[in-house]
Design an enzyme around this catalytic site. Structure first.
Site, short mmCIF file in Angstrom:
data_model
loop_
_atom_site.label_atom_id
_atom_site.label_comp_id
_atom_site.label_asym_id
_atom_site.label_seq_id
_atom_site.Cartn_x
_atom_site.Cartn_y
_atom_site.Cartn_z
N ILE A 34 0.93 -1.23 0.11
CA ILE A 34 0.00 0.05 -0.06
C ILE A 34 0.91 1.16 0.01
O ILE A 34 0.53 2.06 -0.74
CB ILE A 34 -0.93 -0.05 1.24
CG1 ILE A 34 -1.99 -1.21 1.14
CG2 ILE A 34 -1.91 1.10 1.18
CD1 ILE A 34 -2.62 -1.57 2.28
N LEU A 37 12.72 -2.64 4.85
CA LEU A 37 12.76 -3.75 3.83
C LEU A 37 12.71 -4.96 4.50
O LEU A 37 12.92 -6.08 3.88
CB LEU A 37 14.00 -3.60 3.07
CG LEU A 37 14.17 -2.27 2.20
CD1 LEU A 37 15.32 -2.24 1.34
CD2 LEU A 37 12.80 -2.16 1.25
N TYR A 61 -2.93 -8.63 16.03
CA TYR A 61 -2.73 -7.64 15.01
C TYR A 61 -3.64 -6.58 15.13
O TYR A 61 -3.31 -5.36 15.06
CB TYR A 61 -2.89 -8.41 13.61
CG TYR A 61 -3.06 -7.23 12.47
CD1 TYR A 61 -1.98 -6.53 12.04
CD2 TYR A 61 -4.32 -7.24 11.78
CE1 TYR A 61 -2.17 -5.55 11.10
CE2 TYR A 61 -4.41 -6.31 10.89
CZ TYR A 61 -3.48 -5.60 10.40
OH TYR A 61 -3.53 -4.50 9.41
N PHE A 79 -12.06 -21.46 2.37
CA PHE A 79 -12.07 -21.77 3.64
C PHE A 79 -13.50 -21.58 4.17
O PHE A 79 -13.99 -20.25 4.79
CB PHE A 79 -11.11 -20.47 4.56
CG PHE A 79 -9.74 -20.63 3.99
CD1 PHE A 79 -9.19 -22.13 3.79
CD2 PHE A 79 -8.89 -19.57 3.90
CE1 PHE A 79 -7.77 -21.93 3.53
CE2 PHE A 79 -7.69 -19.79 3.75
CZ PHE A 79 -7.19 -20.86 3.39
N GLY A 120 -10.91 -17.85 13.16
CA GLY A 120 -10.99 -16.35 13.16
C GLY A 120 -11.55 -15.67 12.18
O GLY A 120 -11.52 -14.11 12.30
N1 UDP Z 1 -10.10 -16.94 1.73
C1 UDP Z 1 -10.22 -18.24 1.16
N2 UDP Z 1 -9.17 -18.86 0.63
C2 UDP Z 1 -7.77 -18.37 0.62
C3 UDP Z 1 -7.64 -16.95 1.19
C4 UDP Z 1 -8.65 -16.59 1.80
O1 UDP Z 1 -11.40 -18.91 1.08
O2 UDP Z 1 -6.98 -19.18 0.04
C5 UDP Z 1 -11.06 -16.15 2.15
C6 UDP Z 1 -10.75 -15.81 3.73
O3 UDP Z 1 -11.36 -16.89 4.62
C7 UDP Z 1 -12.06 -14.65 3.81
C8 UDP Z 1 -11.80 -14.02 2.49
O4 UDP Z 1 -11.21 -15.10 1.49
O5 UDP Z 1 -13.09 -15.19 4.15
C9 UDP Z 1 -10.74 -12.97 2.40
O6 UDP Z 1 -9.56 -13.07 3.01
P1 UDP Z 1 -8.12 -12.57 3.19
O7 UDP Z 1 -7.26 -13.18 3.66
O8 UDP Z 1 -8.03 -11.88 1.62
O9 UDP Z 1 -8.50 -11.31 3.95
P2 UDP Z 1 -9.22 -11.02 5.36
O10 UDP Z 1 -10.57 -10.68 5.13
O11 UDP Z 1 -8.88 -12.15 6.23
O12 UDP Z 1 -8.18 -9.92 5.95
#
Ligand code: UDP
Length: 331
Positions: A12, A33, A141, A209, A284
């Site tokens: 970003i 870095l 975090y 997921f 989570g």
């Molecule tokens: N997600 C998924 N498979 C992956 C990576 C992410 O299903 O390989 C899902 C994750 O469970 C969430 C959404 O995509 O519901 C966004 O995940 P990301 O890690 O991009 O961002 P977050 O919302 O966790 O900050």
């Protein structure tokens, strides 16, 4: 304005550096870095490889360039890692921000735009999320970012000339429209990059997921904001800061897309079929997170240019196609 971007070599931060320079601000970058890429910052921009713990070094940079505002993007930002290494998160994200503020105080720099996160809200009971939604983070975090928000508030109380913005990002995605910058994380765990790396054949399959969430298609819903829209908001916010301002804004587009909707978007944009496996939930992950982003629209007249997921994915696809191995090796 003379702007110091800390974390300017990251995903970003590097987009912010580009945009700031394009609209005529003078930019200096500090980055350790540890996660960023030197290649993401043009050689024409002064660059200091420096830890934020180096208060004296920061002070010298702030004075040398007569910095008026600091944009602070330097943070560790993996939820899972923060659970495993909380002290690294509290040291890097919290303690080192105190060092940065000390350097700013010593150099008389009184404006900061801080990268906060919707992870400070935890698992809100009500969506869309407004800025007044209680902040109850559920991992180190999110807590590290919330602590910094509190520190900024306390510091502002003690120093009337100080002003700051805390911008609570939702899911930042996409890449520079001109193809010059993009996302290059190691490991890469975010949804859109993971899908695109699978489309490129660099990963054998994509794992969804969880399919049993209380959403229309059973997969999680998130609010994806294009990185350039996000960075434009930073500049608008910076220009609005006046002594004593405390600006708190959500940054999302105010609309959610499910994991399956994003998957279908990636298939449309790339024209490739993604091998998908339906796995269990990732611990989570709240079911639905999307912003009420009307406050920044109302107060600063910011509007996102990218509101359709395909348009966001398009820019990310352009980057990954051209840089399948990130900054180090261009295809
Ligand atoms: N997600 C998924 N498979 C992956 C990576 C992410 O299903 O390989 C899902 C994750 O469970 C969430 C959404 O995509 O519901 C966004 O995940 P990301 O890690 O991009 O961002 P977050 O919302 O966790 O900050």
């Amino acid at each position: 304005m003379n702007v110091l971007v800390v974390g300017g070599a990251g995903y970003i931060g590097s987009h912010a550096v580009k945009l700031l320079a394009e609209v005529g601000h003078t930019v200096v970058v500090v980055d350790n870095l540890s996660r960023g890429h030197r290649e993401a910052v043009p050689t024409t921009i002064p660059f200091y490889e420096m830890p934020l713990a180096d208060t004296e070094g920061l002070k010298r940079v702030l004075k040398r360039y007569r910095i008026e505002c600091v944009m602070h993007f330097a943070a560790l930002a993996y939820v899972g890692e923060s659970v495993e290494r909380p002290l690294a998160y509290y040291d890097n994200n919290v303690a080192q921000t105190v060092s940065l503020l000390r350097a700013m105080e010593a150099a008389g720099v009184d404006k900061m735009v801080f990268s906060s996160t919707c992870a400070t809200y935890g698992e809100p009971k009500v969506v869309p999320i407004v800025e007044e939604t209680p902040q109850e983070p559920i991992n180190p975090y999110g807590r590290s970012k919330l602590f910094v928000e509190k520190i900024l508030a306390d510091y502002a109380t003690s120093r009337p000339a100080f002003s700051y913005a805390a911008l609570r990002y939702f899911n930042v995605a996409g890449a520079a429209r001109d193809g010059s910058l993009g996302e290059d994380h190691d490991p890469e765990t975010h949804l859109i990059p993971s899908l695109l790396l699978t489309a490129l054949g660099k990963r054998p399959q994509f794992v969804v997921f969880g399919t049993d969430y209380p959403t229309p298609d059973g997969t999680c819903i998130r609010d994806y904001i294009h990185v350039e829209d996000l960075c434009r908001a930073h500049i608008m916010v910076m220009e609005a800061l006046q002594a004593g301002s405390r600006l708190i804004y959500n940054l999302g587009i105010g609309r959610g897309y499910s994991v399956k909707e994003v998957l279908h978007s990636v298939e449309r944009v790339t024209g490739r079929k993604i091998p998908v496996v339906y796995g269990p939930r990732r611990p989570g992950d709240p079911a639905i997170l999307y912003a009420d982003a009307t406050k920044i629209r109302r107060e600063l007249n910011w509007t996102p240019e990218y509101t359709e997921i395909d348009a966001i994915v398009e820019t990310a696809w352009q980057w990954f196609k051209d840089h399948p191995d990130g900054y180090r090796r261009k295809s």
